[in-house]
Write a protein that holds these residues in place. Structure first.
Motif, short mmCIF file in Angstrom:
data_model
loop_
_atom_site.label_atom_id
_atom_site.label_comp_id
_atom_site.label_asym_id
_atom_site.label_seq_id
_atom_site.Cartn_x
_atom_site.Cartn_y
_atom_site.Cartn_z
N PRO A 124 0.96 -1.28 0.07
CA PRO A 124 0.37 -0.45 -0.11
C PRO A 124 1.15 0.95 -0.16
O PRO A 124 0.55 2.20 -1.09
CB PRO A 124 -0.80 -0.07 1.28
CG PRO A 124 -0.73 -1.51 1.33
CD PRO A 124 0.40 -1.54 1.59
N VAL A 125 2.14 1.21 0.60
CA VAL A 125 2.80 2.94 0.52
C VAL A 125 3.37 2.69 -0.92
O VAL A 125 3.50 3.73 -1.09
CB VAL A 125 4.37 2.13 1.82
CG1 VAL A 125 5.41 3.61 1.00
CG2 VAL A 125 4.01 2.52 3.07
N TYR A 126 3.55 2.25 -1.21
CA TYR A 126 4.04 1.80 -3.18
C TYR A 126 2.95 2.07 -3.83
O TYR A 126 3.21 3.56 -4.54
CB TYR A 126 4.60 0.12 -3.45
CG TYR A 126 6.41 0.43 -3.08
CD1 TYR A 126 7.23 0.07 -4.76
CD2 TYR A 126 7.00 0.58 -1.72
CE1 TYR A 126 8.30 -0.07 -4.22
CE2 TYR A 126 8.15 0.48 -2.09
CZ TYR A 126 8.98 -0.03 -3.00
OH TYR A 126 10.28 0.47 -3.33
N LYS A 127 2.12 1.80 -3.58
CA LYS A 127 0.34 1.77 -4.33
C LYS A 127 0.13 3.60 -4.14
O LYS A 127 0.75 4.64 -5.08
CB LYS A 127 -0.16 1.93 -4.54
CG LYS A 127 0.12 0.34 -4.35
CD LYS A 127 -1.60 -0.67 -4.35
CE LYS A 127 -1.44 -2.15 -5.30
NZ LYS A 127 -2.89 -3.12 -4.94
N LYS A 128 0.13 4.09 -3.01
CA LYS A 128 0.14 5.48 -2.08
C LYS A 128 1.18 6.43 -3.29
O LYS A 128 0.64 7.65 -3.51
CB LYS A 128 0.09 5.32 -1.22
CG LYS A 128 -0.13 6.98 -0.53
CD LYS A 128 -0.24 6.99 1.05
CE LYS A 128 -0.71 8.27 1.43
NZ LYS A 128 -1.05 8.61 3.27
N LEU A 129 1.97 5.54 -2.71
CA LEU A 129 3.64 6.66 -3.62
C LEU A 129 3.87 6.68 -5.19
O LEU A 129 4.87 7.33 -5.35
CB LEU A 129 4.84 7.06 -2.38
CG LEU A 129 4.79 7.50 -1.13
CD1 LEU A 129 5.70 7.11 -0.12
CD2 LEU A 129 4.11 8.32 -0.36
N GLY A 130 3.02 5.83 -5.86
CA GLY A 130 3.29 5.62 -7.07
C GLY A 130 4.70 5.12 -7.06
O GLY A 130 5.50 5.66 -8.43
N LEU A 131 5.38 4.53 -6.70
CA LEU A 131 6.77 3.70 -7.08
C LEU A 131 6.91 2.77 -7.67
O LEU A 131 5.67 1.74 -7.15
CB LEU A 131 7.55 3.48 -5.11
CG LEU A 131 7.57 4.51 -3.92
CD1 LEU A 131 7.63 4.43 -2.94
CD2 LEU A 131 8.61 6.05 -4.84
N THR A 132 7.90 1.86 -8.04
CA THR A 132 8.32 0.83 -8.49
C THR A 132 9.47 0.27 -8.07
O THR A 132 10.08 0.57 -7.12
CB THR A 132 8.46 1.54 -10.44
OG1 THR A 132 10.14 1.58 -10.19
CG2 THR A 132 6.69 1.57 -10.69
N ILE A 133 9.07 -1.11 -8.32
CA ILE A 133 10.30 -2.20 -7.75
C ILE A 133 11.23 -2.21 -7.53
O ILE A 133 11.29 -1.56 -9.40
CB ILE A 133 9.72 -3.73 -7.77
CG1 ILE A 133 8.54 -4.24 -7.34
CG2 ILE A 133 10.70 -4.72 -7.37
CD1 ILE A 133 8.11 -3.78 -5.91
N PRO A 134 12.24 -1.20 -7.09
CA PRO A 134 14.02 -1.06 -8.02
C PRO A 134 14.47 -2.17 -7.97
O PRO A 134 14.21 -3.31 -7.38
CB PRO A 134 14.46 -0.44 -6.61
CG PRO A 134 13.83 -0.91 -5.62
CD PRO A 134 12.13 -0.98 -5.67
N LYS A 135 15.32 -2.09 -9.10
CA LYS A 135 16.00 -3.40 -9.68
C LYS A 135 17.42 -3.01 -9.16
O LYS A 135 18.79 -3.69 -9.50
CB LYS A 135 16.26 -3.39 -11.23
CG LYS A 135 14.58 -3.90 -11.46
CD LYS A 135 14.26 -5.06 -12.58
CE LYS A 135 13.33 -5.91 -12.80
NZ LYS A 135 13.31 -6.46 -14.67
N THR A 136 18.23 -1.24 -9.17
CA THR A 136 19.55 -1.00 -8.73
C THR A 136 19.20 -0.31 -7.68
O THR A 136 18.22 0.16 -7.04
CB THR A 136 20.25 0.32 -9.86
OG1 THR A 136 19.11 1.12 -9.87
CG2 THR A 136 19.74 -0.67 -11.20
N TRP A 137 19.82 0.04 -6.84
CA TRP A 137 21.22 0.34 -5.36
C TRP A 137 19.89 1.72 -5.80
O TRP A 137 19.25 2.46 -5.20
CB TRP A 137 22.19 0.43 -4.54
CG TRP A 137 21.93 0.13 -3.58
CD1 TRP A 137 23.02 1.70 -3.52
CD2 TRP A 137 21.52 0.65 -2.74
NE1 TRP A 137 22.67 2.60 -2.04
CE2 TRP A 137 21.80 1.05 -1.32
CE3 TRP A 137 21.14 -0.59 -1.99
CZ2 TRP A 137 21.62 1.09 0.23
CZ3 TRP A 137 21.01 -1.02 -1.54
CH2 TRP A 137 20.65 -0.14 0.24
N ALA A 138 20.61 2.20 -6.91
CA ALA A 138 20.50 3.99 -6.72
C ALA A 138 18.51 4.22 -6.73
O ALA A 138 17.79 5.18 -6.09
CB ALA A 138 20.69 4.34 -8.86
#
Length: 441
Positions: free
Chosen positions: A160-174
């Motif tokens: 839910p935090v990811y959806k609320k903030l519009g984040l995507t799964i990271p594949k790099t450390w950056a």
């Protein structure tokens, strides 16, 4: 570098391990060996509640398929006491017909070529996951089948935090650190949960990063074992310590990171008070038992590295089930049938009845079931994609030191710099390697 959780961590992860074990015995079924063509096998397992529950279920279902074979359970103590019992019973020819034990370096320590029955002639060997087979192989002979699921050293995250903030799964450390910056800016949510009140939980940025280390330097495990590679001087290996430092220095940890314990971290994650928790996937079942909504609200992704194209999951393999060479005749044939059942979709279904799996099974064709938590489902694509998963270093090298968790606490608390921590760990493992008598040390 065997990952050894603390006391409460062990209780939570007992469901993932066949090697945490007390001594009692019980039987399932009523057939006696030799009576009316019946055969009785004794199966040595751990004495943790989940171990026994799974052992009872697999024995019951196997007996249902092979009514002439009864499986009696016997358990053994945990830790070094249990290790000594296994070694002693093998050396004296007193090992039960089938037994469960470690994979990896501890498996090699029980002299499999001398003490165990090779399974290379069994047709199901081709259906075992290659990562698992590496941990039960000696001189090109496979000696064990898996019981239980893989565990991943990964990042659990609040969906839910990811959806609320519009984040995507990271594949790099950056990308991961960019997500942390957005979470911190949103306020009220700890970007990265750390629980140094239980020091074993501090190690994930190092241990779970090993897929990225081996992707960047495929020879690292062999060179590390031969004392030709070091954490402090190998850029890929040093990253885990650097990442531990970077998260602290950026202020992304929860405020009580120094005193918080595993249950606190799981609560923060499940309730959305924290967004990311680097941890072993074996804690998921306990989290879901306490916070049922976490089954759908918490996901998992592999620790990001520098190269998105090589992103993958670091794995801890299931325990192994073995047949000692002292098992012969009709009992040997029955024992082979038992291992074949364990290493089949039917065997996996039997394990599902005993409790939710802690990760994907190491047998092709096995299903996790419909009710498995999302975080566990998220592991499967990494195993299905070639090159997207690899073993933790402890399964590839006997070199390990006891002080990593204290060192990563120091680095993650700002007490010690990353390179200094890595160098200290290099010194720590040197003592252990010398005690083992390894060449080059």
């Amino acid at each position: 570098m065997r990952f050894r959780p603390g006391a409460s961590g062990l209780a939570l992860l007992a469901v993932c391990s066949l090697t945490l074990a007390g001594c009692s015995a019980g039987s399932l079924g009523s057939s006696d060996s030799g009576g009316n063509g019946s055969i009785e096998l004794t199966y040595l397992i751990g004495n943790q509640d989940q171990d026994v529950k799974e052992g009872e279920q697999i024995a019951k279902d196997f007996h249902g398929k092979f009514p002439n074979i009864t499986v009696k359970l016997e358990t053994r103590p945990a830790g070094s006491e249990g290790d000594n019992i296994v070694k002693t019973r093998l050396s004296t020819g007193d090992m039960p017909d089938v037994f469960a034990y470690n994979t990896g370096s501890l498996f090699q320590a029980i002299a499999p070529q001398k003490n165990l029955v090779s399974l290379n002639d069994q047709p199901y060997i081709k259906d075992l996951d290659d990562n698992f087979k590496k941990t039960v192989t000696a001189d090109n002979q496979v000696y064990g089948v898996p019981f239980g699921g893989f565990m991943g050293g990964a990042v659990l995250y609040n969906i839910p935090v990811y959806k609320k903030l519009g984040l995507t799964i990271p594949k790099t450390w950056a990308e991961f650190m960019a997500n942390n910056a957005k979470i911190k800016a949103a306020g009220g949510i700890a970007p990265v949960i750390q629980t140094y009140g239980e020091t074993w939980t501090s190690q994930l940025f190092v241990l779970g990063d090993f897929h990225n280390v081996s992707a960047a330097d495929p020879s690292f495990a062999d060179d590390y074992t031969a004392n030709k590679a070091k954490y402090a001087t190998n850029p890929a290996a040093l990253k885990g310590f650097e990442h531990t430092e970077a998260v602290h220095d950026a202020g992304y940890e929860n405020k009580d990171f120094a005193s918080a314990k595993l249950p606190d971290g799981l609560k923060m994650l499940a309730t959305g008070k924290g967004a990311h928790y680097p941890i072993l996937s074996g804690v998921v079942a306990n989290m879901v038992a306490t916070y049922p909504d976490a089954a759908k609200n918490v996901g998992l992704f592999a620790l990001p590295g520098d190269d998105a194209s090589k992103n993958g999951l670091t794995l801890w393999t299931p325990g192994g089930v073995y047949i000692p060479k002292t098992t012969t005749g009709d009992k040997l044939d029955a024992a082979k049938k038992f291992l074949a059942f364990i290493a089949s979709p039917e065997g996996c279904d039997s394990q599902n009845k005993a409790g939710a799996p802690t990760g994907p099974y190491a047998v092709k064709g096995c299903s996790l079931g419909n009710d498995v938590p999302q975080a566990i489902k998220d592991m499967q694509p990494y195993l299905d994609k070639p090159g997207a998963s690899s073993l933790a270093l402890e399964f590839l090298s006997p070199v390990k030191g006891p002080s990593l968790e204290q060192i990563t606490v120091e680095v993650g608390s700002g007490i010690r710099k990353a390179k200094d921590g890595a160098a200290r760990y290099d010194d720590d493992v040197k003592k252990q390697a010398q005690q083992l008598g390894l060449a080059g040390w």
